[in-house]
Design a protein around this motif. Structure first.
Motif, PDB file in Angstrom:
ATOM      1  N   SER A   1      53.322   8.342 -31.374  1.00 45.94           N
ATOM      2  CA  SER A   1      54.307   8.488 -30.318  1.00 45.94           C
ATOM      3  C   SER A   1      53.940   9.621 -29.359  1.00 45.94           C
ATOM      4  O   SER A   1      54.025   9.475 -28.136  1.00 45.94           O
ATOM      5  CB  SER A   1      55.667   8.760 -30.963  1.00 45.94           C
ATOM      6  N   SER A   2      53.508  10.742 -29.926  1.00 41.23           N
ATOM      7  CA  SER A   2      53.133  11.887 -29.082  1.00 41.23           C
ATOM      8  C   SER A   2      51.929  11.556 -28.215  1.00 41.23           C
ATOM      9  O   SER A   2      51.834  12.012 -27.077  1.00 41.23           O
ATOM     10  CB  SER A   2      52.782  13.091 -29.954  1.00 41.23           C
ATOM     11  N   ILE A   3      51.016  10.783 -28.768  1.00 36.64           N
ATOM     12  CA  ILE A   3      49.835  10.404 -27.989  1.00 36.64           C
ATOM     13  C   ILE A   3      50.250   9.514 -26.821  1.00 36.64           C
ATOM     14  O   ILE A   3      49.842   9.727 -25.681  1.00 36.64           O
ATOM     15  CB  ILE A   3      48.790   9.722 -28.899  1.00 36.64           C
TER      16      ILE A   3
ATOM     17  N   GLY B   1      64.635   8.336 -32.827  1.00 36.29           N
ATOM     18  CA  GLY B   1      63.336   7.678 -32.937  1.00 36.29           C
ATOM     19  C   GLY B   1      62.422   8.414 -33.891  1.00 36.29           C
ATOM     20  O   GLY B   1      61.509   7.849 -34.473  1.00 36.29           O
ATOM     21  N   GLN B   2      62.715   9.712 -34.100  1.00 35.70           N
ATOM     22  CA  GLN B   2      61.814  10.564 -34.889  1.00 35.70           C
ATOM     23  C   GLN B   2      61.930  10.323 -36.382  1.00 35.70           C
ATOM     24  O   GLN B   2      61.129  10.837 -37.157  1.00 35.70           O
ATOM     25  CB  GLN B   2      62.061  12.033 -34.525  1.00 35.70           C
ATOM     26  N   GLY B   3      62.954   9.561 -36.812  1.00 29.44           N
ATOM     27  CA  GLY B   3      62.966   9.114 -38.198  1.00 29.44           C
ATOM     28  C   GLY B   3      63.780   9.927 -39.178  1.00 29.44           C
ATOM     29  O   GLY B   3      63.673   9.727 -40.392  1.00 29.44           O
ATOM     30  N   VAL B   4      64.648  10.815 -38.689  1.00 32.66           N
ATOM     31  CA  VAL B   4      65.442  11.626 -39.627  1.00 32.66           C
ATOM     32  C   VAL B   4      66.480  10.789 -40.376  1.00 32.66           C
ATOM     33  O   VAL B   4      66.970  11.195 -41.430  1.00 32.66           O
ATOM     34  CB  VAL B   4      66.135  12.819 -38.925  1.00 32.66           C
TER      35      VAL B   4
ATOM     36  N   GLY C   1      56.353   4.973 -27.715  1.00 37.67           N
ATOM     37  CA  GLY C   1      54.940   4.721 -27.949  1.00 37.67           C
ATOM     38  C   GLY C   1      54.634   3.955 -29.211  1.00 37.67           C
ATOM     39  O   GLY C   1      53.708   4.282 -29.949  1.00 37.67           O
ATOM     40  N   THR C   2      55.386   2.886 -29.475  1.00 37.82           N
ATOM     41  CA  THR C   2      55.141   2.100 -30.689  1.00 37.82           C
ATOM     42  C   THR C   2      54.104   1.000 -30.466  1.00 37.82           C
ATOM     43  O   THR C   2      53.990   0.074 -31.266  1.00 37.82           O
ATOM     44  CB  THR C   2      56.446   1.457 -31.208  1.00 37.82           C
ATOM     45  N   TYR C   3      53.343   1.108 -29.379  1.00 38.16           N
ATOM     46  CA  TYR C   3      52.451   0.007 -28.976  1.00 38.16           C
ATOM     47  C   TYR C   3      51.461  -0.414 -30.051  1.00 38.16           C
ATOM     48  O   TYR C   3      51.225  -1.606 -30.252  1.00 38.16           O
ATOM     49  CB  TYR C   3      51.667   0.415 -27.723  1.00 38.16           C
TER      50      TYR C   3
END
Ligand code: FES
Ligand code: FES
Lengths: 723, 151
Positions: free
Chosen positions: A635-637, A75-78, B134-136
């Motif tokens: 995402s972190s939020i 999910g982190q995009g690597v 958390g892609t909201y």
């Protein structure tokens, strides 16, 4: 700045013809960096073991460029970032890029950590040189092949968008691939200067988007093949206890159930499909040997931890005479903070498909730690690790749960397939996931801070109580020093607020427990930042100073902290009035080589907290994909805010109370604030991005709640503490 | 049992009480629809039954007899689905991607019923779909984008 890398000294390079035609680029990394393999590295009579070749890039005769990922996409995009590094050096046609997860092999070990692992928010910085070098080297070979073909000098050629050009003449990379494969590799490559970058530093769309929106992306859960059965394991409800008796008569009557087998972690039901496995497992009658065993209870644990927090522990950091300085302080702030166990709850429940044959084993799963999983499987099966093939699938979220030094879910799946005598995909229900352990450990912090008459801190005494993530794992020898697990105290023992004081003392009590714990997105920082940034707010309040101004003063010798603090404050309009009923809170924290400031805008109505807006500023050094950085901050939020508002794993009579998303609550759309992300233009050393956004989220929110209500929340989750 | 999946009548040998999710994933082999919780809490398993978004993990196959099951695999042939997918790519919504089949099925159903949803409408319709990544914020933006394209 031009980076001239002497490959003959630093790396061993070879280009080999790939079986399917085309070019494979292979080279290695210096062994000295592999700290986790220290022991093997120091084999007797051998100063430096021979390097191992790596393969990162394949150019097909059809012009395709396949980038092999040494890291897992979770999910982190690597899947996008690492190809960007290669594409820039290679002058690749972006539309021709394909990506694959690399197999588990020594070729792909982490350049800093020495095993194949995705974690510590380290992928981009740790691969920044290696992937660019692979691209540059390939480009040099392709140019040489073109020069040979045309009988011209290398210098007269240039590359562009997947072609080598000589005036009007062109040859595509695919046309040159086979010729390039036979060439002697250069000993030097010159990497591009930042002004020559086309991809690095530019917002770039993800390469895995299309397959993830049409249902074709393959996660471990989606592995199906002829003869593959489904396994579900019934595990003890109390950690550290074992099976006493099994009655599987009802299970074996369930249509679709094939057999029931015992494995070290419990009892496995093997069935044709998930539904039969689940019904079969529900029908098992099991008893467990729980007598005389530890039965964790959250209320009792809190009492025990709190009492210990007032006792001296092992020293993690120390300067001056803190006790004496505290006695002389004009004001003292003393507070206890409590954080719960947390589950990662990745969206894709754990699963692992295993096929054992006469001469090896194949594993399909989403893992962040291939080397460890491979080794664990090999040990169970009594075969050398290279006989175990790991096919890494897309991870439906990891957050640390799929990076287990104990290789729990992979080991168990291997045991299940072995006991069943057939290929089995062992799957976890959500209940298994929530109740199955490997939590962010519960922590209690107690701190006393002495201030002078102006409100400036002079002495800091801080004691932490919690379980160690590392103790009892293979990482113990390198990650625990003098009894201190660095991941327990990170964010406190190395905090600038603490280190800058002439008198400080950080102490740790490491708690023994059968509850399995693990790194959870941002690891120790996930609890320490909440405590530190809440305490700083308490100090600012005691000193009657503005929270931003107060931090600016304390962090005046920490330019990266200041830069994010100032940028976030400016963008949030910290000095401007807010609408009626809205209040602000701020927090700044460094982790994984990056610094992030979060500013939260909240309202509290009838005990209900609503977070309206989060303003984020990050300094991560160079942002390779700025849009990816933004996505990770969002995402972190979401991840951090969900935990702060409502997540908690608790124990009663030895068992986990929560079981699924109705009682282990996470953030949902309706609670997602508006997020604005600002990236500091920075030439600092590159840091991580996947985790550093999270630590300051909770304290920014609770500091805003303090501004709104005057109530200082010293434990998480917020839940109904304001009701 | 005869089920109509993505426009095709399909004979599946399953018991009445098997949730549709497992019939389409483990029996029919359509793995685009995901399992996340098994108790209608996360939305990963969202499909359309006669055009309505439902949670397939708690809906038995018996409830689908004589009705049309539509899964993520059919969205690229669906007028609204296509626009939603395009918006998802435009905004670059996905992260791990595991929840996204369910998100797209819920969003498509929302836009069919409410072509111009407000933020509050989106919150209401989409809060049953968890995204741990958390892609909201991007999902919301993509739904607005799709609504504009459809108008
Ligand atoms: S799997 Fe059906 S709602 Fe979660
Ligand atoms: S994209 Fe990972 S759970 Fe939504």
């Amino acid at each position: 700045m031009s980076t001239n890398i002497n490959l003959s000294r630093r790396t061993f390079i070879k280009a080999t013809a790939f079986v399917a035609g085309g070019l494979v680029i292979a080279f290695s990394i210096p062994y000295a960096k592999r700290f986790m393999q220290k022991e093997q590295a120091a084999a007797p009579g051998q100063d430096k073991p021979l390097p191992v070749p790596n393969a990162f890039l394949r150019i097909g005769t059809d012009d395709s460029i396949t980038v092999m990922l040494a890291h897992s996409e979770m999910g982190q995009g690597v899947w996008t970032t690492l190809p960007m590094l290669i594409a820039d050096e290679l002058d690749a046609d972006w539309s021709k890029i394909k990506v694959e997860h690399a197999p588990a092999a020594p070729d792909y070990i982490h350049t800093a950590y020495g095993i194949q692992i995705t974690g510590g928010s380290s992928t981009t910085w740790s691969e920044f040189d290696r992937y660019r070098q692979a691209g540059a080297l390939t480009r040099a070979l392709l140019i040489q092949a073109a020069a040979n073909t045309w009988g011209v000098a290398v210098d007269s050629l240039r590359t562009e968008n997947g072609f080598v050009r000589n005036g009007e003449q062109t040859l595509s990379y695919g046309q040159l691939a086979e010729k390039a494969a036979g060439l002697e590799t250069p000993t030097h490559v010159t990497l591009k200067t930042p002004d020559q970058w086309k991809f690095i530093g530019k917002p770039t769309r993800r390469l895995d988007s299309a397959e993830k929106i049409n249902g074709t992306a393959k996660f471990g859960q989606d592995i199906q093949f002829e003869g593959l059965k489904i396994g579900m394991v019934a595990r003890s409800p109390v950690f550290g206890t074992t099976l006493a008796s099994v009655d599987d008569s009802a299970t074996l009557k369930v249509s679709g159930v094939i057999k029931v087998v015992k494995v070290p972690t419990g009892v496995a039901v093997i069935a044709d499909h998930y539904w039969a496995a689940k019904q079969g497992r529900d029908a098992l009658k099991l008893t467990w040997q729980t007598e005389g065993k530890e039965k964790p209870d959250s209320a009792a644990l809190l009492k025990q931890y709190s009492a210990l927090a007032q006792q001296p522990g092992l020293s993690a950091a120390k300067a001056g005479d803190t006790a004496q300085a505290l006695k002389q302080a004009a004001h003292t702030v003393t507070a206890e903070y409590v954080l719960p166990y947390l589950s990662h709850a990745p969206m894709e429940p754990l699963n692992c498909a295993v096929k054992i044959t006469e001469d090896g084993c194949e594993i399909w799963t989403g893992t962040q730690m291939q080397t460890t999983d491979q080794g664990a499987a090999a040990k169970i099966l009594g075969m050398p690790p290279e006989k175990v093939m790991i096919h890494t699938q897309f991870l439906g979220g990891g957050f640390g749960r799929r990076a287990n030094p104990r290789a729990d879910f992979v080991s168990e799946a291997v045991e299940v397939a072995k006991a069943a005598g057939m290929p089995v995909k062992t799957v976890w229900s959500r209940e298994d996931d929530i109740k199955g352990g490997f939590y962010r450990p519960m922590f209690v912090h107690r701190a006393s801070i002495g201030m002078d008459a102006d409100g400036k801190p002079q002495a800091w005494q801080h004691t932490l109580v919690g379980q160690s993530i590392i103790l009892g794992t293979p990482f113990e020898k390198v990650m625990i020093k003098d009894g201190i697990d660095a991941t327990s105290v990170e964010g406190v023992a190395d905090s600038p607020y603490v280190k800058d004081l002439p008198n400080h003392q950080v102490e740790l009590h490491t708690m023994p427990s059968a509850v399995p714990v693990l790194w959870w997105r941002s690891v120790g920082h996930s609890h320490s930042a909440f405590v530190m940034e809440s305490l700083i707010d308490e100090l600012a309040h005691t000193a009657k100073q503005d929270p931003v101004a107060y931090r600016r003063q304390l962090l005046k010798n920490h330019p990266r902290h200041l830069a994010t603090l100032n940028l976030a404050a400016e963008k949030a309009g910290w000095d401007k009035p807010l609408p009626e009923g809205i209040f602000r809170g701020i927090a700044v924290h460094e982790s994984f080589g990056s610094v992030v400031t979060q500013i939260a805008e909240v309202s509290v109505k009838e005990g209900q907290v609503k977070v309206h807006r989060m303003v984020t500023a990050i300094d991560c050094g160079l942002a390779v994909n700025p849009d990816g950085v933004k996505a990770q901050m969002e995402s972190s939020i979401a991840f951090g805010l969900g935990a702060a508002l409502s997540s908690e794993i608790s124990f009663k009579d030895g068992e986990v109370v929560q079981s699924n998303f109705h009682d282990y609550q996470v953030l949902r759309m309706k609670d997602m604030p508006k997020v604005e992300v600002y990236i500091v233009q920075s030439s600092e050393k590159m840091g991580g991005v996947g985790e550093p956004g999270l630590p300051p989220v909770a304290p920014a929110v609770t500091n805003a709640i303090f501004a709104a209500t005057g109530k200082r929340l010293r434990s998480l989750p917020i839940a109904n503490q304001l009701a | 049992m005869k089920l109509n999946i993505n426009g095709q009548d399909t004979e599946l040998n399953v018991s009445d009480d098997m949730p549709i999710l497992w019939a389409i994933r483990d029996i029919a082999g359509l793995t685009g629809t995901k399992f996340g919780c098994g108790m209608a809490q996360c939305g990963a398993c969202t499909i359309h039954l006669d055009g309505q978004a439902i949670r397939s993990c708690v809906t038995p196959v018996s409830a689908a007899v004589g009705k049309k099951i539509t899964t993520i695999e059919a969205m690229q042939d669906d007028k609204v689905g296509q626009v939603v997918q395009a918006a998802w790519q435009e905004i670059d919504v996905v992260q791990c991607g595991y929840c996204q089949s369910g998100q797209i099925m819920s969003a498509t159903s929302l836009l069919r019923q409410n072509p111009k949803p407000t933020d509050a409408d989106i919150d209401n319709a989409m809060s049953g779909n968890i995204c741990r990544c958390g892609t909201y914020q991007r999902i919301k933006a993509a739904i607005h984008e799709a609504a504009e394209k459809l108008a």
